[in-house]
Scaffold this motif. Structure first.
Motif, PDB file in Angstrom:
ATOM      1  N   GLY A   1     -50.341  25.141  27.514  1.00 21.94           N
ATOM      2  CA  GLY A   1     -51.798  25.135  27.516  1.00 21.94           C
ATOM      3  C   GLY A   1     -52.326  24.174  26.473  1.00 21.94           C
ATOM      4  N   ILE A   2     -53.461  23.539  26.784  1.00 23.02           N
ATOM      5  CA  ILE A   2     -54.054  22.552  25.875  1.00 23.02           C
ATOM      6  C   ILE A   2     -55.502  22.937  25.609  1.00 23.02           C
ATOM      7  CG2 ILE A   2     -54.630  20.116  25.554  1.00 23.02           C
ATOM      8  CD1 ILE A   2     -52.393  19.416  27.470  1.00 23.02           C
ATOM      9  N   ALA A   3     -55.879  22.921  24.351  1.00 17.52           N
ATOM     10  CA  ALA A   3     -57.236  23.290  23.948  1.00 17.52           C
ATOM     11  C   ALA A   3     -58.185  22.111  24.082  1.00 17.52           C
ATOM     12  CB  ALA A   3     -57.232  23.794  22.507  1.00 17.52           C
ATOM     13  N   THR A   4     -59.468  22.405  23.934  1.00 12.81           N
ATOM     14  CA  THR A   4     -60.480  21.358  23.876  1.00 12.81           C
ATOM     15  C   THR A   4     -60.294  20.553  22.588  1.00 12.81           C
ATOM     16  OG1 THR A   4     -62.024  22.781  25.056  1.00 12.81           O
ATOM     17  CG2 THR A   4     -62.964  20.919  23.868  1.00 12.81           C
ATOM     18  N   ALA A   5     -60.515  19.264  22.639  1.00 18.16           N
ATOM     19  CA  ALA A   5     -60.381  18.423  21.450  1.00 18.16           C
ATOM     20  C   ALA A   5     -61.523  18.692  20.481  1.00 18.16           C
ATOM     21  CB  ALA A   5     -60.369  16.955  21.846  1.00 18.16           C
ATOM     22  N   ARG A   6     -61.191  18.668  19.197  1.00 16.29           N
ATOM     23  CA  ARG A   6     -62.194  18.871  18.151  1.00 16.29           C
ATOM     24  C   ARG A   6     -61.900  17.942  16.986  1.00 16.29           C
ATOM     25  NH1 ARG A   6     -61.431  23.854  20.471  1.00 16.29           N
ATOM     26  NH2 ARG A   6     -63.332  25.077  20.880  1.00 16.29           N
ATOM     27  N   ALA A   7     -62.944  17.609  16.253  1.00 15.89           N
ATOM     28  CA  ALA A   7     -62.792  16.784  15.060  1.00 15.89           C
ATOM     29  C   ALA A   7     -62.508  17.689  13.870  1.00 15.89           C
ATOM     30  CB  ALA A   7     -64.051  15.964  14.809  1.00 15.89           C
TER      31      ALA A   7
ATOM     32  N   ALA B   1     -52.787  31.528  31.355  1.00 10.68           N
ATOM     33  CA  ALA B   1     -53.350  31.317  32.687  1.00 10.68           C
ATOM     34  C   ALA B   1     -52.372  30.567  33.576  1.00 10.68           C
ATOM     35  CB  ALA B   1     -54.665  30.555  32.582  1.00 10.68           C
ATOM     36  N   ALA B   2     -51.704  29.568  33.035  1.00  7.52           N
ATOM     37  CA  ALA B   2     -50.742  28.799  33.828  1.00  7.52           C
ATOM     38  C   ALA B   2     -49.551  29.648  34.232  1.00  7.52           C
ATOM     39  CB  ALA B   2     -50.283  27.576  33.034  1.00  7.52           C
ATOM     40  N   LEU B   3     -49.158  30.588  33.372  1.00  3.37           N
ATOM     41  CA  LEU B   3     -48.066  31.492  33.718  1.00  3.37           C
ATOM     42  C   LEU B   3     -48.493  32.480  34.798  1.00  3.37           C
ATOM     43  CD1 LEU B   3     -46.631  32.232  30.155  1.00  3.37           C
ATOM     44  CD2 LEU B   3     -45.458  31.004  31.995  1.00  3.37           C
ATOM     45  N   ALA B   4     -49.756  32.939  34.715  1.00  4.52           N
ATOM     46  CA  ALA B   4     -50.259  33.911  35.678  1.00  4.52           C
ATOM     47  C   ALA B   4     -50.608  33.271  37.014  1.00  4.52           C
ATOM     48  CB  ALA B   4     -51.491  34.619  35.104  1.00  4.52           C
ATOM     49  N   GLU B   5     -51.097  32.045  36.976  1.00  8.26           N
ATOM     50  CA  GLU B   5     -51.570  31.346  38.172  1.00  8.26           C
ATOM     51  C   GLU B   5     -50.848  30.002  38.262  1.00  8.26           C
ATOM     52  OE1 GLU B   5     -54.675  31.554  41.311  1.00  8.26           O
ATOM     53  OE2 GLU B   5     -53.673  32.976  40.017  1.00  8.26           O
ATOM     54  N   PRO B   6     -49.640  29.969  38.845  1.00  2.00           N
ATOM     55  CA  PRO B   6     -48.825  28.743  38.860  1.00  2.00           C
ATOM     56  C   PRO B   6     -49.554  27.480  39.300  1.00  2.00           C
ATOM     57  CG  PRO B   6     -47.541  30.590  39.663  1.00  2.00           C
ATOM     58  CD  PRO B   6     -48.944  31.105  39.483  1.00  2.00           C
ATOM     59  N   PRO B   7     -50.494  27.529  40.266  1.00  2.04           N
ATOM     60  CA  PRO B   7     -51.176  26.279  40.643  1.00  2.04           C
ATOM     61  C   PRO B   7     -51.928  25.617  39.496  1.00  2.04           C
ATOM     62  CG  PRO B   7     -51.495  27.923  42.353  1.00  2.04           C
ATOM     63  CD  PRO B   7     -50.857  28.630  41.194  1.00  2.04           C
TER      64      PRO B   7
ATOM     65  N   ARG C   1     -66.943  43.856  44.279  1.00  2.00           N
ATOM     66  CA  ARG C   1     -66.098  42.685  44.491  1.00  2.00           C
ATOM     67  C   ARG C   1     -65.694  42.061  43.144  1.00  2.00           C
ATOM     68  NH1 ARG C   1     -67.687  38.594  49.355  1.00  2.00           N
ATOM     69  NH2 ARG C   1     -67.954  40.088  51.042  1.00  2.00           N
ATOM     70  N   LEU C   2     -66.659  41.935  42.234  1.00  2.53           N
ATOM     71  CA  LEU C   2     -66.386  41.333  40.927  1.00  2.53           C
ATOM     72  C   LEU C   2     -65.344  42.140  40.169  1.00  2.53           C
ATOM     73  CD1 LEU C   2     -67.012  39.239  38.739  1.00  2.53           C
ATOM     74  CD2 LEU C   2     -68.903  40.704  37.994  1.00  2.53           C
ATOM     75  N   LEU C   3     -65.495  43.477  40.184  1.00  5.97           N
ATOM     76  CA  LEU C   3     -64.538  44.332  39.488  1.00  5.97           C
ATOM     77  C   LEU C   3     -63.138  44.156  40.058  1.00  5.97           C
ATOM     78  CD1 LEU C   3     -63.712  46.631  37.598  1.00  5.97           C
ATOM     79  CD2 LEU C   3     -64.474  48.248  39.359  1.00  5.97           C
ATOM     80  N   LEU C   4     -63.029  44.180  41.380  1.00  2.00           N
ATOM     81  CA  LEU C   4     -61.724  44.053  42.007  1.00  2.00           C
ATOM     82  C   LEU C   4     -61.103  42.682  41.722  1.00  2.00           C
ATOM     83  CD1 LEU C   4     -59.537  45.148  43.874  1.00  2.00           C
ATOM     84  CD2 LEU C   4     -60.873  44.319  45.831  1.00  2.00           C
ATOM     85  N   HIS C   5     -61.906  41.652  41.804  1.00  2.00           N
ATOM     86  CA  HIS C   5     -61.413  40.288  41.596  1.00  2.00           C
ATOM     87  C   HIS C   5     -60.902  40.119  40.161  1.00  2.00           C
ATOM     88  CE1 HIS C   5     -62.148  35.902  43.144  1.00  2.00           C
ATOM     89  NE2 HIS C   5     -60.882  36.195  43.005  1.00  2.00           N
ATOM     90  N   MET C   6     -61.667  40.598  39.193  1.00  2.00           N
ATOM     91  CA  MET C   6     -61.252  40.492  37.801  1.00  2.00           C
ATOM     92  C   MET C   6     -59.986  41.293  37.529  1.00  2.00           C
ATOM     93  SD  MET C   6     -64.897  40.714  35.768  1.00  2.00           S
ATOM     94  CE  MET C   6     -64.067  40.753  34.182  1.00  2.00           C
ATOM     95  N   ALA C   7     -59.910  42.473  38.099  1.00  2.00           N
ATOM     96  CA  ALA C   7     -58.745  43.311  37.856  1.00  2.00           C
ATOM     97  C   ALA C   7     -57.484  42.703  38.450  1.00  2.00           C
ATOM     98  CB  ALA C   7     -58.984  44.712  38.434  1.00  2.00           C
ATOM     99  N   LEU C   8     -57.596  42.130  39.645  1.00  2.00           N
ATOM    100  CA  LEU C   8     -56.433  41.518  40.280  1.00  2.00           C
ATOM    101  C   LEU C   8     -55.963  40.281  39.505  1.00  2.00           C
ATOM    102  CD1 LEU C   8     -57.481  41.818  44.033  1.00  2.00           C
ATOM    103  CD2 LEU C   8     -55.671  43.107  42.875  1.00  2.00           C
ATOM    104  N   LYS C   9     -56.905  39.468  39.055  1.00  2.00           N
ATOM    105  CA  LYS C   9     -56.544  38.291  38.272  1.00  2.00           C
ATOM    106  C   LYS C   9     -55.967  38.691  36.920  1.00  2.00           C
ATOM    107  CE  LYS C   9     -58.249  34.909  40.941  1.00  2.00           C
ATOM    108  NZ  LYS C   9     -57.339  33.964  41.633  1.00  2.00           N
ATOM    109  N   GLY C  10     -56.642  39.629  36.283  1.00  2.89           N
ATOM    110  CA  GLY C  10     -56.231  40.047  34.941  1.00  2.89           C
ATOM    111  C   GLY C  10     -54.883  40.743  34.912  1.00  2.89           C
ATOM    112  N   ALA C  11     -54.501  41.380  36.012  1.00  2.00           N
ATOM    113  CA  ALA C  11     -53.243  42.112  36.031  1.00  2.00           C
ATOM    114  C   ALA C  11     -52.051  41.183  35.808  1.00  2.00           C
ATOM    115  CB  ALA C  11     -53.086  42.840  37.358  1.00  2.00           C
ATOM    116  N   ARG C  12     -52.147  39.937  36.232  1.00  2.00           N
ATOM    117  CA  ARG C  12     -51.038  38.992  36.067  1.00  2.00           C
ATOM    118  C   ARG C  12     -50.937  38.441  34.641  1.00  2.00           C
ATOM    119  NH1 ARG C  12     -52.893  37.117  40.952  1.00  2.00           N
ATOM    120  NH2 ARG C  12     -53.567  35.120  40.106  1.00  2.00           N
ATOM    121  N   LEU C  13     -51.986  38.617  33.862  1.00  2.00           N
ATOM    122  CA  LEU C  13     -51.955  38.137  32.487  1.00  2.00           C
ATOM    123  C   LEU C  13     -51.173  39.067  31.575  1.00  2.00           C
ATOM    124  CD1 LEU C  13     -55.659  36.968  32.106  1.00  2.00           C
ATOM    125  CD2 LEU C  13     -53.633  35.511  32.207  1.00  2.00           C
TER     126      LEU C  13
END
Length: 406
Positions: free
Chosen positions: A275-281, A299-305, A394-406
């Motif tokens: 993972g790469i962060a936003t650049a800062r001075a 996120a990359a580990l949870a969502e391979p694409p 829908r929002l609750l279900l979507h967040m829970a499904l995504k978050g479960a892989r983290l």
């Protein structure tokens, strides 16, 4: 008389790029011996190599795959390293002649000049042997140059150890005065370089706990400092501070991440992402940068694409999901859907929500009939008690499904 290149210091720490110093010293050895020399650290990672003086030397090197690979990839394989160390180069205090061994890919004999500092081997100077080859007087003069190389390597190693310790202190300190003190120490160690644009890279999980398997800053272009820090459970990850020429161009960070992932792949079969962060001075927001880099790696580990290298700016909803406590994903209404027995239903629901509830696109992606899709969605509603026609459900279900892989 030759005068050793000066090492610029700031607050008693080395801050200059010593690459040019090594190159000058290697060129001096090449001139003394009348043959191109190569300098590697004790891990057989290339530091500098002398220019070829003749077409014959270039042809000889091209016919030697070990030397060619070392120059092109800037490192040697573990097998090559073990083979050369079998000639006692780690213990030698003077030149070691190594005979040609075609079956090992070594078509030309070698002369190894061990680079030591206070009795510890820090690297090796290599040159192709020839007939009659350099005289003892020439080799003695070359060994005197290796003493200066050893002092430079030792100085750089100490500086790298300081930066490693101080970067780790920044990343592991609580968000209070202790982190501020750690940042101040790191800023002092970096000197004027601390004020330029930087970003953080997280490679997780790092597949080896052996300190010798961690790369050196020198082998990662653009790297300012790196260290290992705890990751989930008993794992660890690699943290890298990368200097940038411009805050708008993250290419040095993506290149460094790619190189580190290649190294991680050689260490073990564990799936790793970066993972790469936003650049800062400057370094004032280094803690924030690290949270972004580690979140992007998660996120990359949870969502391979998203991976294998993910930028925090491009991970979409995972910017919010990674900031939530781990237990957030275990919402009681969704918990039953996350059991192994309902894995297919969970995937169906997530693809349906990813496609904004468009049945046709969802069925096509899953390779099922629309009626099959509707049946599965009805089962999801019964299991969870959620209404998929309701935006909040829908929002609750979507967040829970995504978050479960983290």
């Amino acid at each position: 008389m030759y005068e050793a290149p000066a090492v610029v210091r700031d607050n008693t720490r080395v801050t200059a790029d010593s690459r040019g110093d090594y190159q000058e010293l290697v060129d001096e050895i090449s001139e003394l011996l009348g043959a191109p020399a190569t300098l590697e650290n004790r891990d057989f990672e290339l530091i500098a190599f002398g220019a070829y003086d003749s077409e014959d030397e270039l042809d000889a090197a091209a016919l030697d795959p070990v030397r060619t690979r070392s120059i092109l990839t800037r490192r040697s394989t573990t097998a090559v390293r073990t083979w050369f160390e079998g000639f006692g180069i780690t213990r030698a205090t003077g030149p070691v002649r190594i005979p040609p061994t075609p079956e090992a890919g070594v078509y030309r004999g070698r002369i190894c000049l061990p680079v030591r500092h206070r009795g510890v081997v820090l690297g090796y100077v290599w040159l192709l042997d020839s007939d009659p080859g350099p005289t003892e007087r020439q080799l003695t003069a070359a060994m005197e140059v290796t003493v200066r190389i050893g002092a430079l390597l030792a100085d750089e190693a100490q500086h790298g150890a300081d930066l490693t310790r101080e970067l780790r202190a920044v990343l592991t300190a609580e968000r209070d005065w202790r982190r501020e003190m750690a940042v101040a120490e790191l800023r002092s160690a970096l000197g004027s370089r601390a004020d330029g644009p930087h970003t953080m890279v997280c490679v997780a999980p790092w597949p080896s706990a052996d300190p010798d398997d961690a790369p050196s800053v020198r082998t990662v272009p653009g790297a300012t400092a790196l260290c290992t820090v705890p990751w989930a459970a008993a794992d660890q990850c690699l943290a890298l501070l990368v200097r940038l020429r411009s805050a708008d161009v993250l290419t040095p960070a993506t290149s460094a991440a790619g190189r580190l992932l290649e190294r991680a792949g050689r260490l073990g079969p564990v799936r790793t992402a970066a993972g790469i962060a936003t650049a800062r001075a400057g370094l004032a927001e280094l803690g924030t940068s690290w949270r972004e880099a580690s979140a992007a790696a998660r996120a990359a580990l949870a969502e391979p694409p998203l991976g294998p290298v993910a930028e925090w700016a491009h991970i979409g909803p995972f910017r919010l999901l990674t900031a939530l406590p781990p237990e957030t994903a275990h919402d009681p209404a969704v918990q039953v859907l996350l059991s192994p027995a309902h894995r297919e239903l969970a995937r169906t629901a997530e693809v349906y929500l990813d496609r904004a509830g468009q049945a046709g696109r969802t069925a096509a992606e899953l390779g099922i009939h629309r009626q099959t899709l509707y049946y599965r969605l009805s089962r999801v509603e019964k299991l969870t008690g959620l209404d998929l026609d309701d935006g909040e459900d829908r929002l609750l279900l979507h967040m829970a499904l995504k978050g479960a892989r983290l």
